[in-house]
Design a protein around this motif. Sequence first.
Motif, PDB file in Angstrom:
ATOM      1  N   ARG A 114       0.866  -1.083  -0.269  1.00 46.46           N
ATOM      2  CA  ARG A 114      -0.068  -0.164  -0.101  1.00 46.46           C
ATOM      3  C   ARG A 114       0.822   1.301  -0.210  1.00 46.46           C
ATOM      4  O   ARG A 114       0.514   2.314  -0.647  1.00 46.46           O
ATOM      5  N   VAL A 115       1.920   1.193   0.756  1.00 42.88           N
ATOM      6  CA  VAL A 115       2.913   2.328   0.812  1.00 42.88           C
ATOM      7  C   VAL A 115       3.466   2.820  -0.530  1.00 42.88           C
ATOM      8  O   VAL A 115       3.520   3.687  -0.902  1.00 42.88           O
ATOM      9  N   LEU A 116       4.108   1.315  -0.955  1.00 46.42           N
ATOM     10  CA  LEU A 116       4.830   1.723  -2.230  1.00 46.42           C
ATOM     11  C   LEU A 116       4.035   2.060  -3.504  1.00 46.42           C
ATOM     12  O   LEU A 116       4.493   2.470  -4.217  1.00 46.42           O
ATOM     13  N   SER A 117       2.860   1.643  -3.288  1.00 43.82           N
ATOM     14  CA  SER A 117       1.903   1.663  -4.514  1.00 43.82           C
ATOM     15  C   SER A 117       1.249   3.185  -4.543  1.00 43.82           C
ATOM     16  O   SER A 117       0.246   3.369  -5.354  1.00 43.82           O
ATOM     17  N   THR A 118       0.996   3.727  -3.287  1.00 40.45           N
ATOM     18  CA  THR A 118       0.352   4.872  -3.249  1.00 40.45           C
ATOM     19  C   THR A 118       1.365   6.433  -3.247  1.00 40.45           C
ATOM     20  O   THR A 118       1.989   6.492  -2.098  1.00 40.45           O
ATOM     21  N   PRO A 119       1.248   7.079  -4.365  1.00 43.68           N
ATOM     22  CA  PRO A 119       2.293   8.186  -4.324  1.00 43.68           C
ATOM     23  C   PRO A 119       2.555   8.977  -2.969  1.00 43.68           C
ATOM     24  O   PRO A 119       3.579   9.040  -2.894  1.00 43.68           O
ATOM     25  N   GLU A 120       1.344   9.337  -2.544  1.00 42.25           N
ATOM     26  CA  GLU A 120       1.683  10.223  -1.254  1.00 42.25           C
ATOM     27  C   GLU A 120       2.222   9.570  -0.291  1.00 42.25           C
ATOM     28  O   GLU A 120       2.896  10.035   0.427  1.00 42.25           O
ATOM     29  N   LEU A 121       1.707   8.275   0.051  1.00 37.34           N
ATOM     30  CA  LEU A 121       2.617   7.490   0.951  1.00 37.34           C
ATOM     31  C   LEU A 121       3.606   7.164   0.823  1.00 37.34           C
ATOM     32  O   LEU A 121       4.787   7.085   1.571  1.00 37.34           O
ATOM     33  N   GLN A 147       5.735  10.250   1.780  1.00 37.91           N
ATOM     34  CA  GLN A 147       5.839  10.295   3.136  1.00 37.91           C
ATOM     35  C   GLN A 147       6.855   9.477   3.688  1.00 37.91           C
ATOM     36  O   GLN A 147       7.811   9.679   4.519  1.00 37.91           O
ATOM     37  N   TRP A 148       6.971   8.085   3.266  1.00 34.96           N
ATOM     38  CA  TRP A 148       7.814   6.917   3.612  1.00 34.96           C
ATOM     39  C   TRP A 148       9.210   7.473   3.251  1.00 34.96           C
ATOM     40  O   TRP A 148      10.112   7.503   4.124  1.00 34.96           O
ATOM     41  N   ASP A 149       9.374   8.017   2.087  1.00 35.42           N
ATOM     42  CA  ASP A 149      10.687   8.484   1.370  1.00 35.42           C
ATOM     43  C   ASP A 149      11.258   9.499   2.727  1.00 35.42           C
ATOM     44  O   ASP A 149      12.316   9.537   2.938  1.00 35.42           O
TER      45      ASP A 149
END
Length: 397
Positions: A296-303, A306-308
Amino acid sequence: MFEHIPAYPGDPILSLMEDFQRDTRPNKVSLSIGIYFDDDGRLPVMKAVRTAETALLQEIGPRSYLPMEGMADYRAAVQKLAFGPTHEAVTSGRIATIQTIGGSGGLKVGGDFLKRYFSDSQVWVSDPTWENHRAMFEGAGFPVNLYPYYDAATGGLRFEEMLATFKTLPARSIVLMHASCHNPTGVDLSQDQWKQLIPVIAERGLIPYVDMAYQGFGDGLVEDAFAPRALADAGVRFFLANSFSKSFSLYGERCGGLSVVCGSAEEAGRVLGQLKSAVRANYSSPPTHGPRIVTRVLSTPELYAQWDAELAEMRGRIKAMREALHASLAERLPGRDFGYFLTQRGMFSYTGLTPEQVDRLREEHAVYLVRSGRMCIAGLSTRNVAYVAQAMAAVLD
Ligand SMILES: Cc1[nH+]cc(COP(=O)(O)O)c(/C=N/[C@@H](CC(=O)O)C(=O)O)c1O
């Protein structure tokens, strides 16, 4: 029946955690296991992870077995993060990627696959390397040898000797390498050194097995993946085990992957099938929850953004702790060179402390390092860094 079973002596890394948890001294500091702690000494829950997981909790559904190779969207996300979404090896479909039980699962499954199809090969690991590499590949049935790597005299890399050794290895030798943020030394090849090494790997017909457990803890997600991308650019067939334990702070969710870069999509299809067979014979299929968060994180641009950004903060804090410890030690022991704390990268530094000095740090000061002298920098904080420097100075004096 079990009279011949010997007592377990403990793991050089994981058993230290058990000792640390039993230690009741208020000033204890854990610098042993490769876990990232924040400046409050807490194991963080990343905001991007919390957002993704909260959203997933709205989608609670049946939990059937995953396929042996894992979730398709997870596997695609692993490839894009490791190689870049537009890399020819990704777009041509010539990479076989499976979801594994942590990076450890990737190493084990890959080891079993290699033993089945390259049974006469031997494995070569860096001197030193992560303690578990030898156990895993010996456990898969391989003889494990050392190639020159860490230079104790300089705290740097014995690159010329490493290159010369690679030039002597028989074809199909399996060379286990760290993509970046080398464990336990923190010493990495430069991009130029990779550019010198990769043609030798190709010419000798060696089989690289790259372990990328710390992508994002060196210079950044793209920079830290230079080696697998350069190997793929060079047309080398190789293995890449990756882990999200540290970069997502999801250690217990066991999120990892194994990618095998092949020559064609057809070859990748056959390799994928036999990787599935190796998974089936090990643990049948991988877990659902943690990998769904990662996907979910890797596939959702805004997430992803944020993770990066959160990963960059973690990377920056480690760098700041390196600088703080270096400054404090330099002040206490001006005649000694602690520059390795500044040149080494990622979560670990190889302090050069003897096992006896490490024992004294633990027994007299409640500061825990691995007995090899490896220090997990991510266990340092603004609260404890001066104390750790004082303890190190005491045992070094
Ligand atoms: C290089 C490397 N490879 C793989 C792993 C395993 O990752 P996982 O995805 O959790 O299966 C670890 C873990 N290293 C730390 C913890 C450990 O020893 O298991 C450490 O070196 O402290 C590595 O340091």
